[in-house]
Scaffold this active site. Structure first.
Site, PDB file in Angstrom:
ATOM      1  N   SER A 141       0.753  -1.297  -0.135  1.00 35.63           N
ATOM      2  CA  SER A 141      -0.017   0.125  -0.052  1.00 35.63           C
ATOM      3  C   SER A 141       0.955   1.092  -0.092  1.00 35.63           C
ATOM      4  O   SER A 141       2.065   1.144   0.313  1.00 35.63           O
ATOM      5  CB  SER A 141      -0.855  -0.047   1.323  1.00 35.63           C
ATOM      6  OG  SER A 141      -1.519   1.363   1.379  1.00 35.63           O
ATOM      7  N   TYR A 154      -2.013  -0.308  10.348  1.00 37.10           N
ATOM      8  CA  TYR A 154      -1.905  -0.749   9.081  1.00 37.10           C
ATOM      9  C   TYR A 154      -0.768  -0.267   8.254  1.00 37.10           C
ATOM     10  O   TYR A 154      -0.005  -1.214   7.655  1.00 37.10           O
ATOM     11  CB  TYR A 154      -3.416  -0.147   8.367  1.00 37.10           C
ATOM     12  CG  TYR A 154      -3.564  -0.394   6.913  1.00 37.10           C
ATOM     13  CD1 TYR A 154      -3.909  -1.633   6.491  1.00 37.10           C
ATOM     14  CD2 TYR A 154      -3.284   0.364   5.876  1.00 37.10           C
ATOM     15  CE1 TYR A 154      -4.181  -1.969   5.243  1.00 37.10           C
ATOM     16  CE2 TYR A 154      -3.295   0.234   4.725  1.00 37.10           C
ATOM     17  CZ  TYR A 154      -3.774  -0.916   4.384  1.00 37.10           C
ATOM     18  OH  TYR A 154      -3.899  -1.383   2.733  1.00 37.10           O
TER      19      TYR A 154
END
Length: 253
Positions: A141, A154
């Protein structure tokens, strides 16, 4: 492009995983699709693929997926390690222990178990096929490349995915295995939609989400999948250890 290639895609029940499955199927790949959701079975049936119920956080399930691929086709050529979870936006000090542990177990340790089970099979293939071991593509990501405010754990897990990718690439560069990662920014998927819909004003939430994106929009799934095909292509034989940012220009700042 991918004829006679066995491709394992995790997290394939929906979103980028399902979109990737459609794209690789269209290019002639033999697919092994897994997800913890039984919806993956419908995707697999539609594409003439093998569907597996598997938990990305389980080492045993990763072993099972590799074994199933080898049992059915005799080899495992490409893996798209896409399975992952996010959490609602919250500051680091607000993040519950259970949430933090779950994100790390799925997004980081799950990637560790994927690599730990896939690499030995590809090393074996490299010895049998004159150095052609295979290709691993990890879905990280943009949160693995920059600070992700209100997505701290995250982002930490995805930074870990980038680190694992680079380490695995170096360790296997002379063993016939390429290992790369893609780092999408906010993309129009169910996961992003859930984050938007958690806000009182979804339209305002999406506008806020893309405020720092030079292109001022979300990415589209087809744009991310196109990069997957490029990274996994057998013709792309000199690229390893790379993290490809697909972020509308965010990391250009």
């Amino acid at each position: 492009m991918f004829e006679n290639r066995t491709v394992l895609i995790t997290g394939a029940a929906a979103g980028l995983g399902a979109a990737a499955a459609e794209a690789f199927a269209a290019k002639g790949a033999t697919l092994i699709l897994s997800d913890r959701s039984d919806k993956v079975m419908g995707v697999a049936e539609r594409l003439g693929a093998t569907g597996l119920i598997a938990d990305a956080a389980s080492l045993d399930d990763h072993k099972m997926q590799v074994a199933k691929a080898v049992e059915q086709t005799g080899h495992l050529d490409i893996t798209i390690n896409n399975a992952g979870i996010a959490h609602p936006p919250m500051r680091i000090e607000q993040t519950p222990e259970q949430v933090a542990r779950m994100v790390v177990e799925v997004d980081l340790l799950g990637m560790m178990w994927a690599l730990q089970t896939q690499i030995p099979q590809m090393q074996k293939q490299a010895l049998e096929r004159d150095g052609d071991g295979g290709c691993i593509l990890n879905v990280a990501s943009i949160a693995g490349l920059v600070g992700a405010s209100t997505l701290g754990i995250y982002g930490a897990a995805k930074h870990g995915v980038v680190g694992l990718t680079k380490a695995a690439a170096i360790e296997n560069a002379r063993r016939g295995i390429r290992v790369n990662a893609i780092c999408p920014g906010f993309t129009r998927t169910a996961m992003t939609g859930d984050l938007i819909n958690m806000a009182p004003d979804a339209e305002a939430a999406e506008a806020d989400m893309v405020r720092g994106v030079p292109m001022r929009r979300l990415g589209e799934q087809a744009e991310i999948v196109s990069a997957m095909l490029f990274a996994a292509s057998p013709e792309n034989s000199f690229m390893t250890g790379q993290t490809i940012a697909l972020d509308g220009g965010v990391t250009a700042y």
